[in-house]
Scaffold this active site. Sequence first.
Site, PDB file in Angstrom:
ATOM      1  CG  HIS A   1      -0.394   0.311   2.510  1.00 19.52           C
ATOM      2  ND1 HIS A   1      -0.073  -0.655   3.432  1.00 19.52           N
ATOM      3  CD2 HIS A   1      -0.081   1.494   3.090  1.00 19.52           C
ATOM      4  CE1 HIS A   1       0.413  -0.081   4.519  1.00 19.52           C
ATOM      5  NE2 HIS A   1       0.420   1.226   4.337  1.00 19.52           N
TER       6      HIS A   1
ATOM      7  N   GLY B   1      -9.165 -23.361  -2.310  1.00 20.85           N
ATOM      8  CA  GLY B   1     -10.375 -23.029  -3.065  1.00 20.85           C
ATOM      9  C   GLY B   1     -11.635 -23.142  -2.242  1.00 20.85           C
ATOM     10  CB  VAL B   2     -12.526 -23.655   1.028  1.00 21.42           C
ATOM     11  CG1 VAL B   2     -12.510 -25.072   0.519  1.00 21.42           C
ATOM     12  CG2 VAL B   2     -11.247 -23.337   1.799  1.00 21.42           C
TER      13      VAL B   2
ATOM     14  CG  ASP C   1       0.101  -4.021   2.875  1.00 19.78           C
ATOM     15  OD1 ASP C   1       0.200  -3.483   1.756  1.00 19.78           O
ATOM     16  OD2 ASP C   1       0.064  -3.362   3.936  1.00 19.78           O
TER      17      ASP C   1
ATOM     18  N   GLY D   1       3.656   6.446   8.185  1.00 24.93           N
ATOM     19  CA  GLY D   1       5.048   6.560   7.748  1.00 24.93           C
ATOM     20  C   GLY D   1       5.901   5.410   8.235  1.00 24.93           C
ATOM     21  CG  ASN D   2       6.502   3.768  12.304  1.00 23.66           C
ATOM     22  OD1 ASN D   2       6.020   4.561  13.078  1.00 23.66           O
ATOM     23  ND2 ASN D   2       7.776   3.405  12.348  1.00 23.66           N
ATOM     24  CB  SER D   3       3.265   1.648   6.323  1.00 26.29           C
ATOM     25  OG  SER D   3       2.102   1.854   7.074  1.00 26.29           O
TER      26      SER D   3
END
Length: 514
Positions: free
Chosen positions: A136, A305-306, A168, A247-249
């Site tokens: 992100h 696939g569940v 992410d 900003g820590n992301s």
Amino acid sequence: MKKTILYQTFLIAIGISLGIFMITEFNPSSVSSVFASEKNIGAKSAPVAESDIIKALNKAFAQVSLNTRQSVVLIEVESEIDMEEHRESMPRGLQEFFEYYNDKNKGGAEIKKPRTHGSGSGVIVSEDGYIVTNAHVIKGAMDGGIIVHLGDNNEYVASLVGSDELTDIAVLKIDKDGLSPVHFANPNDLEIGQMVLAVGSPLGLESTVTSGIVSAIGRGRLRLSRGEHSSYSVEHFIQTDAAINPGNSGGGLFNLSGSLVGINTAIASRTGSYIGYGFAIPVEIAKSVIEDLIEDGRVNRGYIGVGIETLEDATVAKALGLDDISGVLITRIMPGSAAENSGLEIGDVILEIDGELLTSSHELQSKIVLRRAGDEVELKIWRDGKAILESVRLKPRDGENFASIDKKEEVETEDPLGFGDLGFLVEPLTSKLKDEHDINYGVLVSSVERYSIAEKRGIFKGGIIYKADRKKINSPSDLSKILSSKSPGDVILFNIRYKENNRLVAIEIPRDDG
């Protein structure tokens, strides 16, 4: 003239001597004060003697901070805003202005999209310039719009190697050798209560270090992802009270050995700033995705696939014959998926994967995300009152169609039928509803009484009940037969399809208090 000067000097010296004498008569210590070179301020020693343990802990914090800061970078991102995407959310006045502005410029020069700037953090994972951050952080970045700032104040334009929105995680590459990569911690060593440091660039403040403890491991159901495939998002986070701010992301969460235990990704906040808890992607998930992205530019992920949900309802557990309220409930099966090929069914409960107990749906996701398409896993399944083992060979995800109900059967219409004790009414499906829901059997829930048992348990108007106790429902009378076979205190399990998802709802038949 010389005699006059000497005389004056003599008189001054006598005056100083007399002054000193008078002062010392009243306060002898004043002489030393007059000639003192420094003023003595503050106590002579600390009020508490620092123990060897505290000294060692402070030294550990300082060493970790010093050694990890050189492996964490500031990332600045320039991106273009697609106004068309945000147009519907604009106030009507802005929409009209936007339309007018477009009309005035038709046939003219190309309208340049407005730009926005953001920042985040990243962690160096190789000596030759590979850097991990959050997907992100760099989403929507322009060509040449990702700038990496190293600890030595040099900056480099980064290229995007690959991005995985489901975890992410994104990997960048800069043209620089001799960097200081992080050391990946052993995930099995992480414990709740363990001290950790978060390193990043919150609010653009480079190389900021905060400390805290691991507050929880395996935290899920935060619903952080809002993308197209958010139902597949992997949420199995490390929770920490080390201060994490915007900003820590993409920055690092480190143990006191300076090893990376997670990639900081989010905060729990209603204000957008730190209010006590932050979350990090566990190192084992991050490392697996990083390796795939560097090798192929994408993640070669395998899927069962569940559709799944955590089994945490005592009534549902009772309906399934389970003593323990634990495991992962299968609520839908993808056609052509590994699950369908292996014979898994809606209503199965996955108790274990490769011998490891499962307590939540996100825990299962965190195990599967480490596997690739073609890998085989062994699932311990609870079905029809007993545990069985099923081997499942994972497949890549080919599509999003979760229609799992055949369209071969046609039924004759019947009148609506109500179940007053439970509080809902059903009626036959129309051809239109069958097409809309891609289903050819079941009954429509046409009304639900407010405050009824059905409403409290999660049956809502518009749902299609297509199975009860694992038996197909072709008509209201089919459902009536199953319900009439139940005694007070028995539990019935409904398979219900809504437009957004499928659900399993368990209802206990009420007892007659009269």
